[in-house]
Design an enzyme around this catalytic site. Structure first.
Site, PDB file in Angstrom:
ATOM      1  N   GLY A  17       4.213  11.307  -8.528  1.00  0.00           N
ATOM      2  CA  GLY A  17       4.630  11.267  -9.925  1.00  0.00           C
ATOM      3  C   GLY A  17       5.741  12.231 -10.316  1.00  0.00           C
TER       4      GLY A  17
ATOM      5  N   GLU B  79      25.874  -2.600  22.813  1.00  0.00           N
ATOM      6  CA  GLU B  79      26.854  -2.868  23.864  1.00  0.00           C
ATOM      7  C   GLU B  79      26.247  -3.718  24.978  1.00  0.00           C
ATOM      8  OE1 GLU B  79      27.636   1.473  22.508  1.00  0.00           O
ATOM      9  OE2 GLU B  79      25.989   0.026  22.533  1.00  0.00           O
TER      10      GLU B  79
ATOM     11  N   TRP C 138       1.087  -1.353 -14.928  1.00  0.00           N
ATOM     12  CA  TRP C 138       2.304  -1.893 -14.328  1.00  0.00           C
ATOM     13  C   TRP C 138       3.436  -1.892 -15.347  1.00  0.00           C
ATOM     14  CZ3 TRP C 138       3.036  -2.268  -9.376  1.00  0.00           C
ATOM     15  CH2 TRP C 138       1.946  -2.443  -8.524  1.00  0.00           C
TER      16      TRP C 138
ATOM     17  N   LEU D 111       0.458   1.680  -0.023  1.00  0.00           N
ATOM     18  CA  LEU D 111       1.802   2.097   0.400  1.00  0.00           C
ATOM     19  C   LEU D 111       2.247   1.393   1.681  1.00  0.00           C
ATOM     20  CD1 LEU D 111       1.789   5.940  -0.358  1.00  0.00           C
ATOM     21  CD2 LEU D 111       2.439   4.042  -1.858  1.00  0.00           C
TER      22      LEU D 111
ATOM     23  N   THR E 186      -1.263   9.995  -8.408  1.00  0.00           N
ATOM     24  CA  THR E 186      -0.892   8.603  -8.125  1.00  0.00           C
ATOM     25  C   THR E 186      -1.916   7.951  -7.211  1.00  0.00           C
ATOM     26  OG1 THR E 186       1.455   9.139  -8.366  1.00  0.00           O
ATOM     27  CG2 THR E 186       0.915   7.111  -7.194  1.00  0.00           C
TER      28      THR E 186
ATOM     29  N   CYS F  36      26.573   5.704  23.875  1.00  0.00           N
ATOM     30  CA  CYS F  36      25.795   6.849  24.348  1.00  0.00           C
ATOM     31  C   CYS F  36      26.174   7.204  25.782  1.00  0.00           C
ATOM     32  CB  CYS F  36      24.299   6.568  24.231  1.00  0.00           C
ATOM     33  SG  CYS F  36      23.729   5.135  25.183  1.00  0.00           S
TER      34      CYS F  36
ATOM     35  N   ARG G 192       3.045  -5.025   2.462  1.00  0.00           N
ATOM     36  CA  ARG G 192       2.264  -6.267   2.505  1.00  0.00           C
ATOM     37  C   ARG G 192       2.944  -7.432   1.769  1.00  0.00           C
ATOM     38  NH1 ARG G 192       0.404  -2.510  -0.725  1.00  0.00           N
ATOM     39  NH2 ARG G 192      -0.075  -2.947  -2.912  1.00  0.00           N
TER      40      ARG G 192
ATOM     41  N   CYS H 164      25.293   3.633  27.661  1.00  0.00           N
ATOM     42  CA  CYS H 164      26.173   2.492  27.390  1.00  0.00           C
ATOM     43  C   CYS H 164      27.601   2.770  27.844  1.00  0.00           C
ATOM     44  CB  CYS H 164      26.144   2.161  25.902  1.00  0.00           C
ATOM     45  SG  CYS H 164      24.571   1.480  25.354  1.00  0.00           S
TER      46      CYS H 164
END
Length: 343
Positions: free
Chosen positions: A288, A54, A174, A208, A200, A79, A211, A88
């Site tokens: 997993g 807003e 993979w 994780l 894993t 809000c 990138r 807002c």
């Protein structure tokens, strides 16, 4: 409701999604200001802690005198409390908006109808529930978190053409191609946390992070009962915070938090509670199989995103079995992606 209301709310929803990588734990919100059938201002919530939709929409209007005869279309109830930014609802009252059209009421306890009430008491006409389901979809993480007191949970795995999640070799294998990998990194940038198990971490040594794309890294959560993962593993890099569920210690060490957990109880429920307590509104579970199945058996999931590659393993660890409603299916190079919703 005017026939044109849905058109302007649709535009506001498109704007809301432009902030999907940066607003969490705030919701995604878009706003459109209309005067005499013409859009004179637009805005969306760009980043957590910065001005709301807003505010940005009002700021984009060149002639503020027009606002007293204008309608603002906003995807979520304005809000009414002071958080990182001022309320807002007060801004809209200050500019004497004639009408406010809202897609969804805010489920957050500190708002939850109080913004609407404040506007109405100021004499502003308020319309709610326009494209309500579409609005819930845009903010499904936010609604799940505040209504169910847990994160929005996405299960994700890749399986071979013959249904195995791994060939059980002690090395990374993979299953999918480069475009699927890039898509997964894009998903990570949209979510607050990501979970894997010890195996894993040991076999794949994943970082994780996001990138492969531009975007923030999720908080990493790893299940490592006896702290078997070596300290030099990429899961402990300083690229993102890491939470480790284990039985040996509860301690915060720089960006790594160790949480002593009960491995005799369902870990999915414990992870959901940990995420809620830390305001992590969404979670990707990357496996997993054992961890994925704990979430499936507890029915603690909202989406399952399943890749199927071309490889044939013939033996190994079978992929999880899951029932849900297919909401999306596509081919990505030689891979297949199927998205399920929980029934």
């Amino acid at each position: 409701m005017k026939k044109s209301d849905e058109t302007y709310i649709q535009r506001a929803l498109l704007l809301a999604n432009l902030g999907k990588f940066e607003t969490s734990p705030n919701p995604r919100v878009g706003a459109v200001i209309v005067h005499q059938g013409k859009i004179i201002g637009e805005g969306f919530h760009r980043k957590y802690g910065q001005p709301h939709a807003e505010v940005n929409a009002v700021a984009s209007v060149h002639d503020k005198k027009l606002l007293k005869d204008a309608t603002i279309f906003v995807t979520l109830e304005p809000c009414s409390h002071t958080g990182k930014t001022p309320p807002c609802a007060d801004l809209l009252i200050h500019h004497h908006f004639k009408r406010v059209v809202i897609c969804n009421k805010d489920p957050f306890d500190e708002v939850n109808g109080s913004g609407i009430l404040k506007l109405e008491r100021a004499g502003i006409e308020v319309e709610t529930g326009v494209l309500e389901e579409e609005g819930r979809t845009v903010n499904q993480r936010f609604f799940t978190f505040h209504e169910k007191k847990r994160p929005y949970i996405i299960l994700k795995w890749a399986q071979s053409a013959d249904g195995f999640i791994t060939d059980n070799k002690k090395e990374q294998t993979w299953i999918t191609g480069s475009l699927s990998k890039q898509l997964v990194h894009n998903w990570r940038a949209e979510e607050a946390a990501i979970l894997i198990g010890k195996t894993t971490a040991l076999v794949d040594n994943p970082e994780l992070t996001t990138r492969e794309v531009e975007g923030k890294n999720p908080t990493r959560i790893v299940v490592d009962e006896n702290l078997s993962i070596p300290e030099e593993a990429l899961i402990y890099s300083k690229e993102a915070p890491t939470i480790v569920l284990n039985v040996k210690k509860s301690k915060k060490e720089e960006h790594v938090e160790y949480i002593a957990s009960n491995f005799r109880e369902n870990l999915a429920q414990q992870v959901a509670k940990i995420c809620f307590e830390r305001n992590l509104q969404s979670l990707i579970v990357e496996g997993g199989t054992n961890i994925l199945e704990q979430f499936i058996h507890a029915s603690l999931w909202d989406e399952a995103r399943i890749f199927k590659g071309q490889a044939i393993f013939k033996h190994g660890i079978a992929a999880p079995k899951i029932n849900g409603t297919v909401v999306h299916h596509q081919h990505i190079q030689s891979d297949e992606l199927t998205v399920l919703r929980n029934l």
